[in-house]
Structure formats: C-alpha cells, structure tokens
Design a protein around this motif. Sequence first.
Motif, PDB file in Angstrom:
ATOM      1  N   MET A  98       0.820  -1.207   0.000  1.00 16.76           N
ATOM      2  CA  MET A  98       0.000   0.000   0.000  1.00 16.76           C
ATOM      3  C   MET A  98       0.858   1.263   0.000  1.00 16.76           C
ATOM      4  N   HIS A 101       1.615   2.020  -3.562  1.00 20.98           N
ATOM      5  CA  HIS A 101       0.498   2.184  -4.496  1.00 20.98           C
ATOM      6  C   HIS A 101       0.347   3.654  -4.895  1.00 20.98           C
ATOM      7  N   VAL A 126      -7.281   0.504  -3.225  1.00 20.00           N
ATOM      8  CA  VAL A 126      -5.883   0.192  -2.953  1.00 20.00           C
ATOM      9  C   VAL A 126      -5.738  -1.231  -2.441  1.00 20.00           C
ATOM     10  N   ASP A 129      -6.328  -3.777  -5.238  1.00 20.14           N
ATOM     11  CA  ASP A 129      -5.173  -3.837  -6.148  1.00 20.14           C
ATOM     12  C   ASP A 129      -4.014  -4.595  -5.519  1.00 20.14           C
ATOM     13  N   CYS A 130      -3.734  -4.281  -4.270  1.00 23.57           N
ATOM     14  CA  CYS A 130      -2.598  -4.904  -3.583  1.00 23.57           C
ATOM     15  C   CYS A 130      -2.837  -6.379  -3.324  1.00 23.57           C
ATOM     16  N   ARG A 162       5.932  -5.264  -4.269  1.00 21.21           N
ATOM     17  CA  ARG A 162       5.877  -3.828  -3.975  1.00 21.21           C
ATOM     18  C   ARG A 162       6.248  -3.012  -5.203  1.00 21.21           C
ATOM     19  N   ALA A 165       3.308  -2.812  -7.415  1.00 17.87           N
ATOM     20  CA  ALA A 165       2.266  -1.928  -6.888  1.00 17.87           C
ATOM     21  C   ALA A 165       2.417  -0.502  -7.401  1.00 17.87           C
ATOM     22  N   THR A 166       3.597  -0.136  -7.887  1.00 14.62           N
ATOM     23  CA  THR A 166       3.802   1.207  -8.434  1.00 14.62           C
ATOM     24  C   THR A 166       3.279   1.334  -9.862  1.00 14.62           C
ATOM     25  N   ASP A 167       2.787   0.219 -10.434  1.00 16.11           N
ATOM     26  CA  ASP A 167       2.288   0.181 -11.805  1.00 16.11           C
ATOM     27  C   ASP A 167       3.396   0.578 -12.791  1.00 16.11           C
TER      28      ASP A 167
END
Length: 272
Positions: A98, A101, A126, A129-130, A162, A165-167
């Motif tokens: 998170m 994110h 969030v 997605d995570c 992780r 998670a930053t796309d």
Amino acid sequence: MLEIKDLKVNYGGIEALKGISFHVEEGEIVTLIGANGAGKSTTLRSIMEVVKPASGTITFQGEDITGMNTQKIVDRGIVLVPEGRRVFPNLTVLENLMLAHPACNQERLLPAICMGKGMRASRKRVVEDCEAILEAVGLQDLEGHMSTSLPYGKQRLLEIARALATDPKLVLLDEHTAALDPGTADKVLELTKKIVAENHLTCLMITHNMHDALTLGNRTLMMDSGHIVLDISGEERANTTVDGLLDQFAKNVGRRLDNDRILLSRQEETAQ
C-alpha cells in the motif's frame, strides 16, 4: 524505451562508469552481468537518480530524465528492486504494498492514513489492487503478517510485489535472487518471468549467474571496470555457451575473467 548515452559516474576520485551507452527496447528482458565493481548496480542507481551522473544522458520514452527527482522517475514508470533485504520492517505485507500504491503515494499518505476516515473509497481500491498483486506472487495468505517474519525468499517476492504496486513500465532488478538457495532462486526466477510476461513489462536485470544471463530474456550485456564490453542478442546469444561467453570476454578485454562468484556459478551449472 530507455536510452543511456555516454553516462559517467564518479565516486570521489574513482570513475565507476566510464561513458557507457546502451538502449533497452520496450518488451525486452535484458540481463546484465559482470564482476563486483564492474558498474552494474551503479548503472541501475544512476537511472533512478539514487546516484547522480557526472555527465551523459538518460532518456525514457523520449523524455530526458537525467537529474530528475527519484519519485518523479517512479511516477514515469521505472522502479528498482535493490540488492539485499529492503522491506519495511514495521509494516505488514499488505501495508508494504500500500505504501507503494500510486493512490497512496500521490497523496503522500502512509497506509494507516490511507485507511482513515474519509478515505474509504480509496482504501477499498488500494486494498483490492494490492491483494491481487499478492495473489500473483503467491503471498495472498500472508498479507497480515509482519514483513520481517517472512522467510528471506518470500521477502524478496514481497519486494517484487511492492515494485508491481507502483504500476511500472520498466523494472530494474539488482540481483534479486542473491543469497537464496538454488531451489528458491529458481522459483523466484520462474515467477519473475511469469510476472514480466503477464504484465507486459520491460526488464533490466543484474545477475551473477552466467547461465541465467544467457537464458533469461532476449539480450545480455556484460560489464567490466565501468565499460560495457559485450552486447549480444538473437542468434549469436542463442548459440553462445558459458565458456563461449568467457572467451568473448577475454578477447574483448584482453584478460580472463577471474571473479570467483561468477566462475562458481559456471562450475555449479557444469555439475548439474
């Protein structure tokens, strides 16, 4: 996608990168190999502006990102998974994701705040997605565990999660299987390939294993003393053996490779 031109980096009076130039095309998985001190990690850190270049340019998707703030580089779609254990020790597995994110990051919010009053809609998105990312890397049953309670191999998977998670568009991996036993390392590599393929990512990956350098992805760069001394792909790479790679290194550099860690990976591969 990524283009490096005449990149130089100095550590005090030591020239760590001596004007390297290379490119990474969209969709490529490029492996980067070389002895300790060759400049591999410095190259990745320079891309992220963790280390400031002395000169040269770094271009990503047509934009000059040289000297750009690290967070802005992440916002552009580049993420680094550094060598060693870098999980956030006081956060759970889910909270580690998170924190990375974009919805939390854009507001500069910590996970605890993101879960607070007035953030219910954002929190739901969030978390969903995570949780999907954790399922992709096989950590879905551990989301409530403290990150440091995980075995080392799963902590490395958490770091990859992780990063996802930053796309990102481009993932930089700095020996993400280092210090893992061979079985766990193979599982992490297989999962890495699966994640990169399913998410249509581009990847620049440092490894000390010469067999992996030649079999993972579609292109191999080899560094020595701040220079790129080999760049092979296609049929040439497909027909190159580990011994052949060592011979090419000796021909281009004028000496045999004498790094114990890399040569040990060759011996291990020969024994299998």
